[in-house]
Design an enzyme around this catalytic site. Structure first.
Site, short mmCIF file in Angstrom:
data_model
loop_
_atom_site.label_atom_id
_atom_site.label_comp_id
_atom_site.label_asym_id
_atom_site.label_seq_id
_atom_site.Cartn_x
_atom_site.Cartn_y
_atom_site.Cartn_z
N HIS A 154 1.13 0.80 1.48
CA HIS A 154 -0.32 0.56 1.43
C HIS A 154 -1.01 0.76 2.79
CE1 HIS A 154 1.07 -1.06 -2.26
NE2 HIS A 154 1.31 -2.29 -1.86
N ASP A 190 0.97 3.81 -5.73
CA ASP A 190 0.65 2.92 -4.63
C ASP A 190 -0.69 2.32 -5.08
OD1 ASP A 190 -0.64 1.82 -2.37
OD2 ASP A 190 0.73 2.92 -1.08
N HIS A 191 -0.65 1.09 -5.55
CA HIS A 191 -1.85 0.60 -6.25
C HIS A 191 -3.06 0.48 -5.32
CE1 HIS A 191 -0.69 -3.37 -4.72
NE2 HIS A 191 -1.88 -3.80 -5.05
C1 BG6 Z 1 2.38 -5.42 -3.46
C2 BG6 Z 1 3.37 -6.23 -2.67
O1 BG6 Z 1 2.67 -4.05 -3.35
O2 BG6 Z 1 1.08 -5.67 -2.95
C3 BG6 Z 1 3.03 -7.71 -2.74
O3 BG6 Z 1 4.67 -6.02 -3.21
C4 BG6 Z 1 1.61 -7.94 -2.31
O4 BG6 Z 1 3.92 -8.47 -1.92
C5 BG6 Z 1 0.67 -7.02 -3.06
O5 BG6 Z 1 1.30 -9.29 -2.62
C6 BG6 Z 1 -0.74 -7.11 -2.52
O6 BG6 Z 1 -1.61 -6.41 -3.36
P1 BG6 Z 1 -3.14 -6.79 -3.48
O7 BG6 Z 1 -3.70 -5.78 -4.40
O8 BG6 Z 1 -3.19 -8.20 -4.04
O9 BG6 Z 1 -3.68 -6.75 -2.09
#
Ligand code: BG6
Length: 500
Positions: free
Chosen positions: A243, A180-181
């Site tokens: 997230h 989960d980045h």
């Molecule tokens: C991803 C989603 O997990 O997170 C995308 O699949 C989204 O749709 C992205 O744009 C958002 O990540 P960040 O790091 O740009 O907020």
């Protein structure tokens, strides 16, 4: 190169010709290498369907790194560690060929049988690949075998369970690193430090002193080229199940007895277990959805979601979600956690606003200017930092107050960018630290929570589009808070002021 304690590793990267590898993984690996945080004993095998040669792959990796950074020292040396294998994910012969190459690299680089399998590709192949890795002998070595797996982990609880069963046949839970980045973001990791390293906050961190918490993640981008995937997902499954709920869990968990993987996970799981379940009948009291129509953002005319590529012109898919999560435990009874996330919003920003309760009596009350509540704002991105909103006396004779802000900007401390989420997560996986990855119990509980909402939404056609691209979302999202006597803190303000 500096000495590192990161063990040697063969990194087998499935989906090596894809977008994620190009945009995030190669540049992250390179940064780790340059900082000396990768063992000198490493090799990377890029795996994908395309019939590339090693040389073609190497120039692809090189180009991806050069487009992400101007500092390219040691790049040629770094690239010598890369290999390519054309692969068919459902064919055992492909895995046998991969095993031969892996064993050879293992010997050549003295990798001690350590293997990190990274699946950066379409989720329908996750289970098949994991099973083949075991049955075709790629995990038959003396070192560690870890599986790093991108989202989405299933599209609802039953599919996630099925995928998990498949993967668990080949890998133990402790060796599965579900990405989960958001958990790799510096300021998301900072939530724990803010809470558990400050005498100031933890005593107030409960329903007696906090009136509500708001978590917003807004994006200016639309659905881009991902219409096909997004149509089956929507903002609820794409952002909330993972997230947003992870951030809520970190904000709400009890202090762990120590900062170990198991203890932190167990506290997060307890939060997810304490979430007040939603039913199909009352889903609309807690969650609202939106879909962007045509609109304008900074002079650019933008199409509506239904006009995007690979999107059904009648689509019922939500591109915006706002919700109220109630955590029915001793600490949080009665405190709403509001979340909202959407595409095609006016700004790209992720923020947490903790709003404290008003003080019992306002000695400074003036009819035209009520006391502003104290806020703790945690800026996740693009700015990184915290701001504390207080009231102080206005200079002069009268007894008047004015709001003041105490700010700390994380990314301007040493003039360097903080590491990218993927860089931190790759490093953790190579080190064997699974703290910032999601455990199966968290995945299962969050699917259970959102499945009911998504079932309720599938059964009824929404009145879409209900917000214009470039706006802050549908009016129903404002009403969700108004009925509790609150309102959203504006997306675009509350910025970090850098104190010099
Ligand atoms: C991803 C989603 O997990 O997170 C995308 O699949 C989204 O749709 C992205 O744009 C958002 O990540 P960040 O790091 O740009 O907020």
């Amino acid at each position: 190169m500096k000495q590192t304690d990161t063990p040697s590793a063969l990194i087998l990267l499935f989906g090596a010709t894809g977008d994620l590898a190009k945009r995030k993984l190669f540049p992250s690996l390179y940064r780790l290498y340059r900082k000396g945080q990768l063992s000198e004993k490493f090799a990377v095998v890029g795996i994908a369907r395309r019939g590339w040669t090693n040389e073609e792959f190497k120039s692809h990796v090189k180009a991806s790194i050069m487009s992400s950074t101007k500092r390219v020292e040691q790049l040629d040396e770094f690239i010598t560690h890369f290999y390519y294998q054309s692969h068919d994910v459902s064919d055992s012969d492909s895995y046998l060929a991969l095993k031969t190459l892996s064993d050879q690299l293992d010997e050549q680089y003295q990798l001690q049988g350590n293997r990190l399998f990274y699946l950066a590709m379409a989720p329908e192949f996750f289970g098949t690949i994991a099973e083949h890795l075991k049955t075709d002998g790629l995990t038959d070595t003396n070192g560690y075998h870890r599986l790093v797996i991108e989202k989405p982990f299933g599209h609802d609880l039953p599919s996630a369970e099925e995928l998990n069963d498949q993967i668990r046949k080949a890998f133990a839970e402790r060796d599965i690193y579900r990405i989960d980045h958001y958990l790799g973001k510096e300021m998301v990791q900072n939530i724990e430090a803010i809470r558990f390293a400050n005498a100031l906050f933890e005593p107030l961190w409960n329903s007696r002193y906090i009136s509500n918490i708001q978590v917003t993640s807004s994006e200016t981008l639309g659905v881009e080229e991902r219409g096909r995937y997004y149509e089956t997902s929507g903002a609820l499954k794409d952002m909330v199940q993972n997230h947003m709920m992870q951030m809520v869990a970190l904000l709400a968990m009890e202090p762990p007895i120590k900062l170990s993987t198991e203890e932190i996970r167990s506290e997060k799981v307890k939060v997810l277990r304490a979430l007040r379940p939603i039913t199909k009948e009352n889903a609309s009291e807690y969650f609202v959805r939106g879909q962007y129509g045509p609109g304008q953002l900074e002079d650019e005319q933008l199409p509506g979601y239904r006009e995007e590529t690979n999107v059904d012109p009648e689509s019922n898919t939500e591109t915006y979600v706002a919700g109220k999560l109630m955590i029915d435990n001793f600490r949080w009874a009665g405190v709403p956690f509001y979340i909202r996330t959407g595409k095609r919003m006016p700004s790209k920003s992720t923020k947490i606003v903790v709003q404290f309760k008003d003080i019992p009596m306002n000695l400074y009350y003036q009819p035209d200017q009520p006391l502003a509540p104290n806020l703790l704002v945690i800026h996740i991105q693009p700015e990184e930092g915290i701001t504390l909103h207080l009231n102080a006396k206005r200079s002069g004779q009268q007894l008047q107050t004015q709001p003041v802000k105490l700010s700390y900007a994380n990314n301007s401390v040493d003039g360097m960018n903080t590491p990218e989420a993927y860089e931190k997560l790759l490093h953790d996986a190579l080190q064997g630290d699974a703290t910032n990855f999601t455990h199966w119990d968290e995945v299962a509980l969050s699917w259970r929570y959102v499945d009911v909402i998504s079932d309720a939404w599938e059964e009824t056609k929404a009145e879409f589009p209900n917000y214009a691209a470039g706006s802050t979302g549908p009016k129903e999202a404002d009403e969700l808070l108004e009925k509790d006597g609150f309102s959203w803190w504006p997306m675009a303000t509350l910025d970090v002021d850098v104190c010099n």
